[in-house]
Design a protein around this motif. Structure first.
Motif, PDB file in Angstrom:
ATOM      1  N   GLY A 126      -6.613   7.735  -6.011  1.00 57.23           N
ATOM      2  CA  GLY A 126      -7.407   8.068  -5.574  1.00 57.23           C
ATOM      3  C   GLY A 126      -8.986   7.598  -5.333  1.00 57.23           C
ATOM      4  O   GLY A 126      -9.822   7.212  -4.464  1.00 57.23           O
ATOM      5  N   VAL A 127      -8.941   6.357  -6.675  1.00 62.94           N
ATOM      6  CA  VAL A 127      -9.535   5.101  -6.447  1.00 62.94           C
ATOM      7  C   VAL A 127      -9.828   4.363  -5.272  1.00 62.94           C
ATOM      8  O   VAL A 127     -10.255   4.268  -4.607  1.00 62.94           O
ATOM      9  CB  VAL A 127      -9.714   4.465  -7.585  1.00 62.94           C
ATOM     10  CG1 VAL A 127     -10.549   3.760  -7.835  1.00 62.94           C
ATOM     11  CG2 VAL A 127     -10.494   5.911  -9.037  1.00 62.94           C
ATOM     12  N   VAL A 128      -8.510   3.555  -4.602  1.00 65.16           N
ATOM     13  CA  VAL A 128      -8.520   2.606  -4.210  1.00 65.16           C
ATOM     14  C   VAL A 128      -8.592   3.653  -3.115  1.00 65.16           C
ATOM     15  O   VAL A 128      -9.100   2.925  -1.268  1.00 65.16           O
ATOM     16  CB  VAL A 128      -6.890   2.682  -4.329  1.00 65.16           C
ATOM     17  CG1 VAL A 128      -6.420   1.432  -2.965  1.00 65.16           C
ATOM     18  CG2 VAL A 128      -7.069   1.542  -4.904  1.00 65.16           C
ATOM     19  N   CYS A 129      -8.398   4.783  -2.441  1.00 66.32           N
ATOM     20  CA  CYS A 129      -8.318   5.372  -1.491  1.00 66.32           C
ATOM     21  C   CYS A 129      -9.800   5.931  -1.078  1.00 66.32           C
ATOM     22  O   CYS A 129     -10.374   5.828   0.114  1.00 66.32           O
ATOM     23  CB  CYS A 129      -7.122   6.585  -1.579  1.00 66.32           C
ATOM     24  SG  CYS A 129      -6.313   7.021  -0.800  1.00 66.32           S
ATOM     25  N   VAL A 130     -10.561   6.103  -2.547  1.00 64.15           N
ATOM     26  CA  VAL A 130     -12.340   6.473  -2.077  1.00 64.15           C
ATOM     27  C   VAL A 130     -13.016   4.820  -1.094  1.00 64.15           C
ATOM     28  O   VAL A 130     -13.671   4.437  -0.779  1.00 64.15           O
ATOM     29  CB  VAL A 130     -13.183   7.163  -3.266  1.00 64.15           C
ATOM     30  CG1 VAL A 130     -14.415   6.476  -2.768  1.00 64.15           C
ATOM     31  CG2 VAL A 130     -12.446   8.047  -3.251  1.00 64.15           C
ATOM     32  N   ILE A 131     -12.338   3.935  -1.347  1.00 59.31           N
ATOM     33  CA  ILE A 131     -13.301   2.765  -2.038  1.00 59.31           C
ATOM     34  C   ILE A 131     -13.122   2.373  -0.404  1.00 59.31           C
ATOM     35  O   ILE A 131     -13.488   1.854   0.169  1.00 59.31           O
ATOM     36  CB  ILE A 131     -12.260   1.607  -2.592  1.00 59.31           C
ATOM     37  CG1 ILE A 131     -13.273   2.095  -4.439  1.00 59.31           C
ATOM     38  CG2 ILE A 131     -13.107   0.001  -2.303  1.00 59.31           C
ATOM     39  CD1 ILE A 131     -12.478   1.310  -5.205  1.00 59.31           C
ATOM     40  N   ARG A 132     -12.186   2.106  -0.208  1.00 59.88           N
ATOM     41  CA  ARG A 132     -11.228   2.206   1.468  1.00 59.88           C
ATOM     42  C   ARG A 132     -11.852   2.968   2.557  1.00 59.88           C
ATOM     43  O   ARG A 132     -12.096   1.876   3.023  1.00 59.88           O
ATOM     44  CB  ARG A 132      -9.693   2.134   1.523  1.00 59.88           C
ATOM     45  CG  ARG A 132      -8.690   1.317   1.000  1.00 59.88           C
ATOM     46  CD  ARG A 132      -8.373  -0.266   1.164  1.00 59.88           C
ATOM     47  NE  ARG A 132      -8.227   0.347   3.053  1.00 59.88           N
ATOM     48  CZ  ARG A 132      -8.035  -1.085   3.472  1.00 59.88           C
ATOM     49  NH1 ARG A 132      -7.909  -1.727   3.237  1.00 59.88           N
ATOM     50  NH2 ARG A 132      -7.626  -0.767   4.341  1.00 59.88           N
ATOM     51  N   ALA A 133     -11.867   3.997   2.375  1.00 59.48           N
ATOM     52  CA  ALA A 133     -12.745   4.896   2.792  1.00 59.48           C
ATOM     53  C   ALA A 133     -14.335   4.826   3.253  1.00 59.48           C
ATOM     54  O   ALA A 133     -15.035   4.997   4.380  1.00 59.48           O
ATOM     55  CB  ALA A 133     -12.788   6.529   2.674  1.00 59.48           C
ATOM     56  N   LEU A 134     -14.263   4.237   2.247  1.00 65.41           N
ATOM     57  CA  LEU A 134     -16.262   3.270   2.637  1.00 65.41           C
ATOM     58  C   LEU A 134     -16.656   2.231   3.279  1.00 65.41           C
ATOM     59  O   LEU A 134     -17.488   1.814   3.105  1.00 65.41           O
ATOM     60  CB  LEU A 134     -16.875   3.737   0.834  1.00 65.41           C
ATOM     61  CG  LEU A 134     -17.146   4.771   0.273  1.00 65.41           C
ATOM     62  CD1 LEU A 134     -17.876   5.067  -1.147  1.00 65.41           C
ATOM     63  CD2 LEU A 134     -18.000   6.124   1.217  1.00 65.41           C
ATOM     64  N   LYS A 135     -15.361   1.382   2.996  1.00 71.88           N
ATOM     65  CA  LYS A 135     -15.723   0.315   3.636  1.00 71.88           C
ATOM     66  C   LYS A 135     -16.089   0.718   4.872  1.00 71.88           C
ATOM     67  O   LYS A 135     -14.943   1.004   5.717  1.00 71.88           O
ATOM     68  CB  LYS A 135     -14.378  -0.865   3.442  1.00 71.88           C
ATOM     69  CG  LYS A 135     -14.345  -1.384   1.377  1.00 71.88           C
ATOM     70  CD  LYS A 135     -13.911  -2.394   1.393  1.00 71.88           C
ATOM     71  CE  LYS A 135     -13.493  -3.039   0.275  1.00 71.88           C
ATOM     72  NZ  LYS A 135     -13.163  -4.301   0.220  1.00 71.88           N
TER      73      LYS A 135
END
Length: 50
Positions: free
Chosen positions: A41-50
């Motif tokens: 979940g953390v990786v997905c959120v970080i990738r979505a915000l980039k």
């Protein structure tokens, strides 16, 4: 970062699948699945915000 995504997704999916279709219950399975899902979940959120 993509490697972490796939490792976490793979661990979560493998453990979820094994424990969903068998009667196998292991004491540490839920925490490992939880940590893998949290990291995913953390990786997905970080990738979505980039």
């Amino acid at each position: 970062m993509d490697r972490i995504f796939f490792i976490c997704l793979g661990v979560w999916a493998l453990l979820y699948g094994v424990f969903a279709v068998t009667n196998l219950r292991v004491e540490w399975s839920v925490p490992i699945m939880g940590f893998a899902a949290l990291a995913l979940g953390v990786v997905c959120v970080i990738r979505a915000l980039k």
